[in-house]
Design a protein around this motif. Structure first.
Motif, mmCIF file in Angstrom:
data_model
loop_
_atom_site.group_PDB
_atom_site.id
_atom_site.type_symbol
_atom_site.label_atom_id
_atom_site.label_comp_id
_atom_site.label_asym_id
_atom_site.label_seq_id
_atom_site.Cartn_x
_atom_site.Cartn_y
_atom_site.Cartn_z
ATOM 1 N N LEU A 105 -6.854 5.059 11.781
ATOM 2 C CA LEU A 105 -7.233 5.224 10.379
ATOM 3 C C LEU A 105 -6.207 4.506 9.515
ATOM 4 N N ILE A 106 -6.695 3.594 8.679
ATOM 5 C CA ILE A 106 -5.841 2.954 7.663
ATOM 6 C C ILE A 106 -6.089 3.700 6.356
ATOM 7 N N ILE A 107 -5.047 4.270 5.798
ATOM 8 C CA ILE A 107 -5.238 5.107 4.605
ATOM 9 C C ILE A 107 -4.307 4.678 3.489
ATOM 10 N N GLY A 108 -4.769 4.831 2.260
ATOM 11 C CA GLY A 108 -3.924 4.531 1.113
ATOM 12 C C GLY A 108 -4.537 5.091 -0.163
ATOM 13 N N THR A 109 -3.680 5.362 -1.145
ATOM 14 C CA THR A 109 -4.148 5.721 -2.480
ATOM 15 C C THR A 109 -4.438 4.418 -3.220
ATOM 16 N N VAL A 110 -5.584 4.360 -3.883
ATOM 17 C CA VAL A 110 -6.060 3.078 -4.424
ATOM 18 C C VAL A 110 -5.192 2.568 -5.573
ATOM 19 N N GLU A 111 -5.319 1.284 -5.807
ATOM 20 C CA GLU A 111 -4.573 0.576 -6.849
ATOM 21 C C GLU A 111 -4.620 1.321 -8.188
ATOM 22 N N GLY A 112 -3.458 1.459 -8.824
ATOM 23 C CA GLY A 112 -3.374 2.136 -10.114
ATOM 24 C C GLY A 112 -3.080 3.621 -10.020
ATOM 25 N N ARG A 172 -14.307 -0.966 -6.655
ATOM 26 C CA ARG A 172 -14.008 -2.390 -6.506
ATOM 27 C C ARG A 172 -13.409 -2.696 -5.131
ATOM 28 N N ILE A 173 -12.523 -1.818 -4.686
ATOM 29 C CA ILE A 173 -11.883 -2.025 -3.380
ATOM 30 C C ILE A 173 -12.897 -1.892 -2.250
ATOM 31 N N THR A 174 -13.788 -0.916 -2.369
ATOM 32 C CA THR A 174 -14.835 -0.745 -1.343
ATOM 33 C C THR A 174 -15.679 -2.007 -1.244
ATOM 34 N N LYS A 175 -16.087 -2.532 -2.371
ATOM 35 C CA LYS A 175 -16.922 -3.744 -2.373
ATOM 36 C C LYS A 175 -16.170 -4.939 -1.777
ATOM 37 N N SER A 176 -14.892 -5.064 -2.105
ATOM 38 C CA SER A 176 -14.079 -6.177 -1.583
ATOM 39 C C SER A 176 -13.933 -6.085 -0.061
ATOM 40 N N ILE A 177 -13.693 -4.869 0.433
ATOM 41 C CA ILE A 177 -13.548 -4.687 1.884
ATOM 42 C C ILE A 177 -14.859 -5.013 2.588
ATOM 43 N N LYS A 178 -15.960 -4.527 2.035
ATOM 44 C CA LYS A 178 -17.275 -4.756 2.654
ATOM 45 C C LYS A 178 -17.651 -6.245 2.624
ATOM 46 N N GLU A 179 -17.245 -6.941 1.564
ATOM 47 C CA GLU A 179 -17.521 -8.384 1.499
ATOM 48 C C GLU A 179 -16.740 -9.132 2.576
ATOM 49 N N ALA A 180 -15.483 -8.725 2.774
ATOM 50 C CA ALA A 180 -14.635 -9.392 3.771
ATOM 51 C C ALA A 180 -15.032 -9.001 5.191
ATOM 52 N N MET A 181 -15.373 -7.711 5.364
ATOM 53 C CA MET A 181 -15.713 -7.198 6.694
ATOM 54 C C MET A 181 -16.882 -6.227 6.554
ATOM 55 N N GLN A 199 -22.181 7.304 -2.376
ATOM 56 C CA GLN A 199 -23.417 6.538 -2.183
ATOM 57 C C GLN A 199 -23.499 5.378 -3.175
ATOM 58 N N ARG A 200 -23.066 5.645 -4.396
ATOM 59 C CA ARG A 200 -23.169 4.626 -5.441
ATOM 60 C C ARG A 200 -22.291 3.407 -5.139
ATOM 61 N N ILE A 201 -21.104 3.650 -4.579
ATOM 62 C CA ILE A 201 -20.185 2.528 -4.356
ATOM 63 C C ILE A 201 -20.354 1.896 -2.973
ATOM 64 N N GLY A 202 -21.171 2.519 -2.119
ATOM 65 C CA GLY A 202 -21.426 1.923 -0.813
ATOM 66 C C GLY A 202 -20.433 2.282 0.271
ATOM 67 N N ALA A 203 -19.689 3.386 0.075
ATOM 68 C CA ALA A 203 -18.790 3.863 1.137
ATOM 69 C C ALA A 203 -19.600 4.622 2.187
#
Length: 222
Positions: A105-112, A172-181, A199-203
């Protein structure tokens, strides 16, 4: 042998770190996870059994109690400390490959967002259930998550946020990760988020408590 494993599980559940530790009062002057884990290894119990039959059952009990509001953050932190003390003795067996971990598991508190208590609790629970945890800390950008994912193939991502203002970064981070992988699995958690937001953000998963995330992760490798 099983008696030692039961004692280790009890020490994890109640947060008994070592013999000198005064907490919990009902286990005063009794051996804690430090002594018992060493005794278990010395008596020939494999590190894998200590993890799966000692640490994991104890952490699962703590996780369920926390979900049901039967224990609170200070008690969970004591259990996590007891677990970490036991893991010190088991780490060499993880590194040698003798103990097989379930996944990463890669875990982190999101940017900001600089809050980390919830993330740290989750990390401890997940590690105590047999997973490798790569903790990226707080204020983590999408690029850092993607970079960590490239270094840890097939890892699952865990995003944490405590503020409504940083929820947008989670999206935004979810979308970026999904675009890359596109095949990356992403779980989210934190006070302001819920399953509708997921559901809204696609996680892929949401849990209001650490035990729920553990159960989701375990379902992926069942």
């Amino acid at each position: 042998m099983s008696d030692l494993l039961t004692k280790i599980s009890d020490c994890i559940e109640f947060g008994k770190i070592n013999k000198a530790a005064p907490y919990p009062p009902q286990m005063k002057d009794m051996d804690g996870t430090d002594e018992l884990t060493r005794q278990a290894l010395d008596s020939g119990i494999s590190a894998q059994r200590i993890l799966s039959e000692g640490l994991m059952p104890g952490m699962e009990k703590v996780g369920v109690k926390f979900r049901e509001n039967k224990v609170f953050v200070p008690q969970v932190l004591m259990s996590a400390k007891a677990m970490s003390t036991a893991l010190v003795h088991l780490k060499p067996y993880f590194l040698s490959g003798e103990v097989k971990q379930k996944g990463t598991l890669i875990i982190g508190t999101v940017e900001g967002d600089l809050h980390d208590i919830g993330k740290n609790l989750v990390s401890m629970m997940v590690e105590g259930n047999g997973w490798k945890v790569v903790d990226l800390g707080t204020d983590v950008s999408a690029d850092k998550f993607v970079e960590a994912l490239r270094k840890n193939e097939n890892a699952i991502i865990g995003l944490s946020a405590l503020l409504t203002t940083t929820m947008v970064n989670m999206e935004r981070i979810t979308k970026s990760i999904k675009e890359a992988m596109p095949d990356a699995k992403i779980a989210i958690g934190g006070a302001p988020v819920n399953d509708d937001f997921r559901q809204r953000i696609g996680a892929d998963a949401y849990s209001p408590d650490p035990q729920g995330l553990v159960e989701y992760l375990n379902s992926l490798v069942a």
